[in-house]
Scaffold this active site. Structure first.
Site, PDB file in Angstrom:
ATOM      1  N   ASP A  15       7.879  13.619  -8.132  1.00  0.00           N
ATOM      2  CA  ASP A  15       8.489  13.094  -6.908  1.00  0.00           C
ATOM      3  C   ASP A  15       9.388  14.186  -6.327  1.00  0.00           C
ATOM      4  O   ASP A  15      10.255  14.710  -7.018  1.00  0.00           O
ATOM      5  CB  ASP A  15       9.312  11.847  -7.256  1.00  0.00           C
ATOM      6  CG  ASP A  15      10.016  11.265  -6.038  1.00  0.00           C
ATOM      7  OD1 ASP A  15       9.321  10.832  -5.120  1.00  0.00           O
ATOM      8  OD2 ASP A  15      11.259  11.264  -6.023  1.00  0.00           O
ATOM      9  N   ASP A  33      14.092   8.014  -8.482  1.00  0.00           N
ATOM     10  CA  ASP A  33      13.127   9.112  -8.342  1.00  0.00           C
ATOM     11  C   ASP A  33      12.205   9.199  -9.561  1.00  0.00           C
ATOM     12  O   ASP A  33      11.032   9.557  -9.444  1.00  0.00           O
ATOM     13  CB  ASP A  33      13.856  10.448  -8.156  1.00  0.00           C
ATOM     14  CG  ASP A  33      14.711  10.453  -6.898  1.00  0.00           C
ATOM     15  OD1 ASP A  33      14.393   9.701  -5.961  1.00  0.00           O
ATOM     16  OD2 ASP A  33      15.701  11.213  -6.857  1.00  0.00           O
ATOM     17  N   GLU A  82       2.823  13.688  -4.196  1.00  0.00           N
ATOM     18  CA  GLU A  82       2.517  12.904  -3.013  1.00  0.00           C
ATOM     19  C   GLU A  82       1.964  13.860  -1.957  1.00  0.00           C
ATOM     20  O   GLU A  82       2.357  15.022  -1.902  1.00  0.00           O
ATOM     21  CB  GLU A  82       3.782  12.234  -2.465  1.00  0.00           C
ATOM     22  CG  GLU A  82       4.336  11.175  -3.383  1.00  0.00           C
ATOM     23  CD  GLU A  82       5.631  10.604  -2.824  1.00  0.00           C
ATOM     24  OE1 GLU A  82       5.673   9.410  -2.596  1.00  0.00           O
ATOM     25  OE2 GLU A  82       6.572  11.384  -2.598  1.00  0.00           O
ATOM     26  N   CYS A 112      14.134  -3.611 -10.804  1.00  0.00           N
ATOM     27  CA  CYS A 112      13.038  -4.505 -10.458  1.00  0.00           C
ATOM     28  C   CYS A 112      13.559  -5.932 -10.302  1.00  0.00           C
ATOM     29  O   CYS A 112      14.194  -6.470 -11.206  1.00  0.00           O
ATOM     30  CB  CYS A 112      11.949  -4.446 -11.520  1.00  0.00           C
ATOM     31  SG  CYS A 112      10.575  -5.553 -11.157  1.00  0.00           S
TER      32      CYS A 112
HETATM   33 ZN   LIG Z   1       9.266  -4.870 -12.914  1.00  0.00          ZN
END
Ligand SMILES: [Zn+2]
Length: 216
Positions: A6, A171, A91, A161
């Site tokens: 990243d 990152d 990316e 999350c």
């Molecule tokens: Zn998760």
């Protein structure tokens, strides 16, 4: 085995899926601004000696920034070699610029240069460099089989999350997703590398999301 990378215009220049945090984007940007300021003043002076000074500080800055970027590309390739990776995933740069719309020409050059250096250094180790689409790499939860994707998962440097509660450096989470996406691309295209693995900090995850802590 895939190493995900990243790239960033602030904080660390590059973060790998193995948890290596490389380069200092702020230092690079700060030195660049400093150089531009000095050059501006000298140009206004307009004398011959000012012109020579512009040349010499320009050369010095170019050399300094190349060294910093070589540190980063060396670090990326070292991670790939140490983790026995066959591929390094970035990316796609042209797509990053739509996400980071305020990136300067210099920052764009720095990213291209890191990728260019990694490509030729990796080749010497028989490691391939590939690119993936950057969508959702910063929003998706890379923990195990979770994969929950939501923009509120990320807050600056922190990723938490909303579904499984996993906390990671944002990152680092993104780098894991970059590696994951390359493996997904292979599976979708039917190139059938079912044994593909992502190189992660404390082990590896295969294409199905099974974690193997002993691999590294
Ligand atoms: Zn998760």
């Amino acid at each position: 085995m895939v190493l995900g990378v990243d790239l960033n215009v602030d904080g660390y220049l590059a973060v790998t899926s193995t948890g290596a945090f490389l380069g200092n984007a702020e230092e690079l940007n700060h030195k660049r601004d400093e150089y531009e300021r000095r050059r501006g003043h000298l140009q206004q002076t307009g004398t011959r000696s000012a012109h020579l000074t512009i040349q010499s500080i320009g050369d010095r800055f170019a050399e300094w920034s190349h060294h910093r970027l070589h540190d980063v590309s060396n670090g990326i390739v070292r991670e790939a070699v140490e983790n026995e990776c066959t591929h390094i995933a970035f990316e796609r740069l042209t797509w990053i610029w739509t996400r980071i719309s305020n990136a300067s020409k210099f920052q764009q050059w720095a990213f291209r240069e890191i990728k260019r250096q990694v490509e030729y250094k990796a080749e010497a180790h028989g490691i391939e460099v590939d690119t993936v689409a950057p969508q959702y790499t910063s929003q998706r939860c890379s923990h195990g089989e979770c994969g929950f994707t939501h923009e509120d998962n990320r807050d600056g440097d922190e990723f938490e999350c909303l579904k499984c509660g996993k906390e990671l450096h944002a990152d680092y989470n993104a780098a894991r997703n970059v590696a994951w996406r390359l493996v997904q691309n292979w599976l979708k295209s039917g190139s059938g590398r079912a044994t593909s693995q992502l190189a992660l900090k404390s082990g590896t995850v295969n294409a199905n999301g099974d974690f193997n802590a002993s691999a590294v």
